[in-house]
Design an enzyme around this catalytic site. Structure first.
Site, PDB file in Angstrom:
ATOM      1  N   PRO A  99       0.828  -1.216   0.000  1.00 28.25           N
ATOM      2  CA  PRO A  99       0.000   0.000   0.000  1.00 28.25           C
ATOM      3  C   PRO A  99       0.855   1.257   0.000  1.00 28.25           C
ATOM      4  CG  PRO A  99      -0.919  -1.610   1.491  1.00 28.25           C
ATOM      5  CD  PRO A  99       0.399  -2.172   1.022  1.00 28.25           C
ATOM      6  N   CYS A 100       0.556   2.165  -0.919  1.00 29.05           N
ATOM      7  CA  CYS A 100       1.402   3.336  -1.105  1.00 29.05           C
ATOM      8  C   CYS A 100       0.919   4.548  -0.326  1.00 29.05           C
ATOM      9  CB  CYS A 100       1.475   3.691  -2.590  1.00 29.05           C
ATOM     10  SG  CYS A 100      -0.119   4.138  -3.319  1.00 29.05           S
ATOM     11  N   GLN A 101      -0.297   4.501   0.223  1.00 29.27           N
ATOM     12  CA  GLN A 101      -0.855   5.695   0.858  1.00 29.27           C
ATOM     13  C   GLN A 101       0.028   6.275   1.967  1.00 29.27           C
ATOM     14  OE1 GLN A 101      -2.508   2.941   0.182  1.00 29.27           O
ATOM     15  NE2 GLN A 101      -4.447   3.412  -0.825  1.00 29.27           N
ATOM     16  N   PRO A 102       0.715   5.431   2.770  1.00 26.66           N
ATOM     17  CA  PRO A 102       1.540   6.028   3.824  1.00 26.66           C
ATOM     18  C   PRO A 102       2.667   6.912   3.299  1.00 26.66           C
ATOM     19  CG  PRO A 102       1.154   3.708   4.256  1.00 26.66           C
ATOM     20  CD  PRO A 102       0.663   3.970   2.869  1.00 26.66           C
ATOM     21  N   PHE A 103       3.061   6.716   2.038  1.00 23.72           N
ATOM     22  CA  PHE A 103       4.196   7.455   1.496  1.00 23.72           C
ATOM     23  C   PHE A 103       3.780   8.470   0.442  1.00 23.72           C
ATOM     24  CE2 PHE A 103       5.258   2.968   2.319  1.00 23.72           C
ATOM     25  CZ  PHE A 103       5.948   3.149   3.501  1.00 23.72           C
TER      26      PHE A 103
END
Length: 369
Positions: A99-103
């Site tokens: 998942p890319c949302q944290p970055f």
């Protein structure tokens, strides 16, 4: 069948009969990365994802690939390594799109997001599965700020396992995707370097980028809130009367909210910190802007149709992610949009799969010599 491969280290025609190159796909979602690898000739055996709502989309569109609903942090990868079709494959690939949302740049509380730890299971999987190639895809933000330490630890862990890791930020539009979408891609070969794919579109390639017009210009017109029964997923979100009035007053082919008369302007958009692209229309003759999981919503980006008074449909969003028209998305429309917006574009995934197979072939030749 997984699809017909033509590369000599890919599959035989007819799918997974020989399983020359087999893959496991972590965080597979709706299957964009899986489909691209299959199209390249790699037999994807399993996709793992914690969201079971992706199961029907994944399995119906990727015959031969099993969907396993599980948190990757709980997977016993030593058992997966014994999976039929993986253990006897000549070459093995581990693909992961955590998942890319944290970055992401637009996320302001990523530092406390528990998904920041999801690269650790990928490293564990590499140690247990011992793939010939590791493929990681994520947002460029993983290279700086919140994610840089995590990424460095991941690369160091791969190198300690004997992998030669290289990474680049690639733009999907350079590989035939009708969308500007910059992604971090890491390719790691066990004892050898994996060559990155050469761009197929753009000034250096001698072919124009694929545009919004190329991708969605032939679809039949639909109104906001309507569905076209003859085209799968060609359904547009409803618009409240005031938003319908706003899109009607937005100039065709690239207009935006800055073109509105004062009575239509929302108070929250009067701040200089507000995003200027929301409520905007796409341009016909450019690649689309980066799609997100809210790509069917007019208020969440430049997701307006270039000339029709609505946001893009699910089918149009899928086409802008280079999914073929026979790739059908299942589930509630809001989640189907998430499936589409979060996917790795199929054409980019295929280009990466092609590059992997070519590097595996070159590595084999080097060992034979």
């Amino acid at each position: 069948m997984c699809g017909a491969g033509t590369d000599r280290v890919g599959q035989e025609a007819g799918g997974c009969a020989r399983r020359v190159t087999s893959a496991i796909d972590l965080f597979c979602g709706a299957g964009g990365l899986t489909r691209g690898l299959i199209d390249a000739g790699i037999c994807v055996l399993r996709g793992y994802d914690i969201d079971d709502r992706c199961r029907e989309t994944y399995t119906r569109n990727n015959a031969g690939a099993e969907f396993v609903c599980r948190d990757v942090r709980t997977v016993r990868f030593a058992a997966v390594a014994r999976l039929e079709g993986y253990r006897e494959a000549e070459y093995r690939v581990l693909a992961a799109c955590a998942p890319c949302q944290p970055f992401s740049k637009v996320r302001r509380n990523g530092r406390n997001d528990p998904r920041r730890a999801l690269l650790a299971p990928v490293l564990e999987a590499a140690g247990a599965l011992v793939p010939d190639v590791v493929l990681l895809e994520n947002v460029p933000g993983l290279l700086s700020g919140l994610g840089s330490d995590i990424f460095r630890e991941f690369v160091s862990g791969l190198e300690a396992q004997g992998y030669h890791a290289e990474w680049r930020v690639l733009d999907a539009k350079s590989y035939g995707v009708p969308q500007t979408r910059r992604r971090l891609v890491l390719l790691a070969g066990r004892g050898f370097a994996v060559a990155f794919p050469t761009p197929s579109h753009g000034p250096t390639a001698g072919r124009p980028y694929v545009t919004v017009r190329d991708a969605i210009g032939a679809y039949p017109a639909v109104a906001a809130g309507a569905t076209h029964d003859g085209v799968a997923n060609h359904t547009a979100a409803s618009l409240a009367p005031q938003n319908l009035e706003r899109i009607r007053h937005t100039p065709r082919d690239g207009g935006g909210r800055l073109d509105w008369a004062e009575p239509l302007v929302l108070s929250c958009h009067k701040s200089p910190r507000s995003y200027s692209d929301v409520y905007g229309r796409m341009w016909w003759d450019r690649p689309a802007p980066t799609l997100t999981g809210r790509c069917r919503s007019l208020s969440n980006g430049r997701f307006g149709h270039p000339e029709q008074h609505r946001a893009i449909t699910l089918r149009e969003a899928a086409a802008l992610q280079s999914f073929p028209d026979d790739y059908v998305f299942y589930g509630a429309p809001t989640h189907a949009a998430v499936q589409i917006g979060n996917a790795v574009p199929v054409a980019l995934a295929k280009a990466l799969g092609d590059a992997i197979l070519q590097s595996l072939g070159a590595s084999r030749e080097a060992h034979v010599v």
